[in-house]
Design an enzyme around this catalytic site. Structure first.
Site, PDB file in Angstrom:
ATOM      1  N   HIS A 123      -9.105  -6.811  -7.676  1.00  0.00           N
ATOM      2  CA  HIS A 123      -8.669  -7.249  -6.349  1.00  0.00           C
ATOM      3  C   HIS A 123      -9.940  -7.496  -5.525  1.00  0.00           C
ATOM      4  O   HIS A 123     -10.947  -6.814  -5.727  1.00  0.00           O
ATOM      5  CB  HIS A 123      -7.848  -6.098  -5.739  1.00  0.00           C
ATOM      6  CG  HIS A 123      -7.170  -6.415  -4.443  1.00  0.00           C
ATOM      7  ND1 HIS A 123      -7.840  -6.472  -3.241  1.00  0.00           N
ATOM      8  CD2 HIS A 123      -5.874  -6.663  -4.159  1.00  0.00           C
ATOM      9  CE1 HIS A 123      -6.980  -6.743  -2.273  1.00  0.00           C
ATOM     10  NE2 HIS A 123      -5.781  -6.868  -2.797  1.00  0.00           N
ATOM     11  N   ASP A 200     -10.440   1.923  -8.543  1.00  0.00           N
ATOM     12  CA  ASP A 200      -9.496   1.442  -7.543  1.00  0.00           C
ATOM     13  C   ASP A 200      -8.101   1.851  -8.031  1.00  0.00           C
ATOM     14  O   ASP A 200      -7.572   1.281  -8.986  1.00  0.00           O
ATOM     15  CB  ASP A 200      -9.643  -0.081  -7.434  1.00  0.00           C
ATOM     16  CG  ASP A 200      -8.556  -0.711  -6.579  1.00  0.00           C
ATOM     17  OD1 ASP A 200      -7.624   0.007  -6.157  1.00  0.00           O
ATOM     18  OD2 ASP A 200      -8.642  -1.932  -6.341  1.00  0.00           O
ATOM     19  N   GLN A 203      -2.883   0.609  -7.292  1.00  0.00           N
ATOM     20  CA  GLN A 203      -1.619   0.320  -7.990  1.00  0.00           C
ATOM     21  C   GLN A 203      -1.254   1.402  -9.002  1.00  0.00           C
ATOM     22  O   GLN A 203      -0.313   1.225  -9.780  1.00  0.00           O
ATOM     23  CB  GLN A 203      -1.702  -1.043  -8.705  1.00  0.00           C
ATOM     24  CG  GLN A 203      -1.948  -2.223  -7.804  1.00  0.00           C
ATOM     25  CD  GLN A 203      -0.769  -2.513  -6.861  1.00  0.00           C
ATOM     26  OE1 GLN A 203       0.353  -2.060  -7.073  1.00  0.00           O
ATOM     27  NE2 GLN A 203      -1.029  -3.256  -5.805  1.00  0.00           N
ATOM     28  N   LYS A 226       1.229   1.942  -0.297  1.00  0.00           N
ATOM     29  CA  LYS A 226       1.746   1.486  -1.597  1.00  0.00           C
ATOM     30  C   LYS A 226       2.430   2.621  -2.343  1.00  0.00           C
ATOM     31  O   LYS A 226       2.796   2.501  -3.504  1.00  0.00           O
ATOM     32  CB  LYS A 226       0.599   0.933  -2.447  1.00  0.00           C
ATOM     33  CG  LYS A 226       0.002  -0.352  -1.872  1.00  0.00           C
ATOM     34  CD  LYS A 226      -1.050  -0.894  -2.795  1.00  0.00           C
ATOM     35  CE  LYS A 226      -1.904  -1.950  -2.137  1.00  0.00           C
ATOM     36  NZ  LYS A 226      -1.243  -3.231  -1.962  1.00  0.00           N
ATOM     37  N   CYS A 366      -5.104 -11.932  -4.110  1.00  0.00           N
ATOM     38  CA  CYS A 366      -6.467 -11.448  -3.798  1.00  0.00           C
ATOM     39  C   CYS A 366      -7.255 -11.204  -5.072  1.00  0.00           C
ATOM     40  O   CYS A 366      -8.002 -10.208  -5.184  1.00  0.00           O
ATOM     41  CB  CYS A 366      -6.430 -10.176  -2.953  1.00  0.00           C
ATOM     42  SG  CYS A 366      -5.569 -10.372  -1.409  1.00  0.00           S
TER      43      CYS A 366
HETATM   44  N1  PLP Z   1      -6.795  -2.835  -4.918  1.00  0.00           N
HETATM   45  C1  PLP Z   1      -5.666  -3.255  -5.466  1.00  0.00           C
HETATM   46  C2  PLP Z   1      -5.532  -3.257  -6.960  1.00  0.00           C
HETATM   47  C3  PLP Z   1      -4.610  -3.684  -4.655  1.00  0.00           C
HETATM   48  O1  PLP Z   1      -3.482  -4.119  -5.215  1.00  0.00           O
HETATM   49  C4  PLP Z   1      -4.789  -3.683  -3.257  1.00  0.00           C
HETATM   50  C5  PLP Z   1      -3.729  -4.199  -2.377  1.00  0.00           C
HETATM   51  O2  PLP Z   1      -2.913  -4.987  -2.743  1.00  0.00           O
HETATM   52  C6  PLP Z   1      -5.988  -3.196  -2.741  1.00  0.00           C
HETATM   53  C7  PLP Z   1      -6.969  -2.792  -3.591  1.00  0.00           C
HETATM   54  C8  PLP Z   1      -6.218  -3.133  -1.278  1.00  0.00           C
HETATM   55  O3  PLP Z   1      -5.374  -2.182  -0.677  1.00  0.00           O
HETATM   56  P1  PLP Z   1      -5.267  -2.070   0.890  1.00  0.00           P
HETATM   57  O4  PLP Z   1      -4.939  -3.446   1.394  1.00  0.00           O
HETATM   58  O5  PLP Z   1      -4.160  -1.095   1.103  1.00  0.00           O
HETATM   59  O6  PLP Z   1      -6.569  -1.580   1.394  1.00  0.00           O
END
Ligand code: PLP
Length: 412
Positions: A123, A200, A203, A226, A366
């Site tokens: 992401h 990260d 998910q 999430k 993203c």
């Molecule tokens: N990393 C992953 C794999 C994500 O799916 C997301 C959000 O969709 C993020 C990071 C970013 O999360 P946040 O927007 O809650 O900071």
């Protein structure tokens, strides 16, 4: 509908809504999950009973609020199996947590010629902080590519992670492919080369048990929204000995031990990283989210998501003209399926589904470098949660086929 799922759905009033005169079918859980009443109620109760700033006043209410806030840190520590609550930093979300690590650990430890390794499926939140750090520091950013099953290629990781690597940053679960990455193996490779691994977990947390010690993660980031919690709250787990050596991220109140005209001494971790009034309601809501997850049970959540994905995956794949991305075996995935329908733009498909009350995500998720690797600009993404039912999957599949036929053949 399964009795258990029906009971769980009772906690989510939004699921009774109509969208475009059809019952809401919410299949955008990877973007944001819905909030159970228990979470909203917990935040309201806090505001009606304990509201005060934390770590400041000596008054009783302030002390209660602080105790409550700190008890959630303990709860998060237990939830992800950290060693100490000092390793839990509250942030505004996963993005903030990852930026924190890049701006502090990264700034301090990356030098010209060093290498940072990410995967091609990251992401942007776990790509851009490293990409820009590499540019600033004249370091090299390397990508672990996909294998033939469209999963992370571990053999490629073994080639890319070398003695020059200082940071490996990889998602435990891809938001665009749904695949689960081999974090333990990547951590081993990173540590064999004296690098740290930043995971990260946006998910992953809330979908199955995450144990940061078993994973041997140095940093682990995730978001509350999430995992049935409120927006604007997230967590950064960091090994205590690393957090202690890192400079602060933001400067201001609450993160100091002493300030003079000439300088300052920082507060111990984790306060050093929590400048200013934190998102106290977010932290309280996060407690509610963990309570909800523990009440339902992580095993039940994983089993139900797997059940839905096992149901959906072959049925989507057998519709002609549909390309599904990521691993074909449901057990290699969590709750996400990304796909395209030949000849229909993902945005048109998502809009047509929305007209029937079905909310899915369409776009690049993203993850533009991943989209380029897949040879597409965007995909449609369906992501399920514990409150989704098999009946909803059937309705989604029916409408999907109808939309596909309408776009391909027009009205007859
Ligand atoms: N990393 C992953 C794999 C994500 O799916 C997301 C959000 O969709 C993020 C990071 C970013 O999360 P946040 O927007 O809650 O900071």
């Amino acid at each position: 509908m399964d009795k258990n799922i029906k009971r769980i759905r009772e906690n989510f009033p939004i699921l009774k809504r109509q969208i475009n005169e059809s019952p809401l079918i919410y299949l955008d859980n990877a973007a944001t999950t819905q909030i159970p009443v228990s979470v909203s109620k917990k935040i309201m109760d806090f505001d009606e009973t304990y509201r005060a700033n934390v770590h400041r006043g000596v008054h009783t209410l302030g002390m209660w609020a602080t105790e409550y806030y700190e008890s959630v840190r303990e709860k998060v520590k237990n939830f992800i199996h950290a060693k100490s609550k000092k390793e839990i930093v509250f942030t505004s979300g996963c993005t903030d947590s990852l930026n924190l690590v890049a701006a502090t650990y990264g700034e301090q430890n990356i030098q010209a010629g060093d290498e940072i390794v990410v995967s091609i499926m990251e992401h942007h939140s776990n790509l851009l902080p490293w990409q820009q750090l590499a540019i600033r520091k004249h370091a090299k950013l390397k990508f672990i590519e996909l294998d033939s099953k469209q999963q992370l290629d571990l053999a490629d990781a073994k080639n890319k992670i070398t003695s020059k690597t200082k940071i490996v940053a990889v998602a435990q679960v891809s938001n665009a492919l749904g695949c689960i990455n081999p974090i333990k193996e990547l951590a081993k490779l990173a540590h064999q080369n004296n690098a740290v691994i930043v995971v990260d977990g946006a998910q992953a947390v809330g979908h199955f048990d995450v144990d940061v010690q078993k994973l041997d993660a140095d940093f682990y980031a995730f978001s509350g929204h999430k995992m049935f919690g409120p927006d604007g709250i997230g967590v950064l787990y960091g090994r205590k000995k690393l957090l202690e050596k890192m400079p602060p991220y933001r400067l201001g109140g609450e993160m100091i031990a002493d300030v003079t005209r000439e300088g300052a001494v920082w507060a111990p971790v984790p306060q050093k990283f929590e400048a200013g009034t934190p998102n106290i309601e977010g932290v309280i809501g996060l407690e509610g989210a963990i309570d909800f997850i523990e009440c339902v049970g992580l095993n039940e959540i994983r089993q139900h998501e797997q059940y839905l994905i096992r149901y959906l995956l072959p049925r989507i794949q057998e519709i002609t003209g549909i390309i599904v991305y990521g691993p074909k075996d449901a057990s290699d995935r969590t709750s996400v399926i990304s796909f395209n329908v030949h000849g229909i733009h993902p945005h048109d498909l998502a809009t047509a589904l929305d007209l029937e009350g079905i909310e899915v995500r369409a776009g690049h998720h993203c993850a533009q470098p991943l989209m380029k690797t897949l040879g597409v600009e965007s995909t449609v993404r369906v992501s399920v949660a514990i409150y989704n039912s098999q009946e909803e999957m059937d309705k989604f599949l029916d409408i999907l086929v109808q939309i596909k036929e309408f776009f391909q053949n027009g009205l007859r």
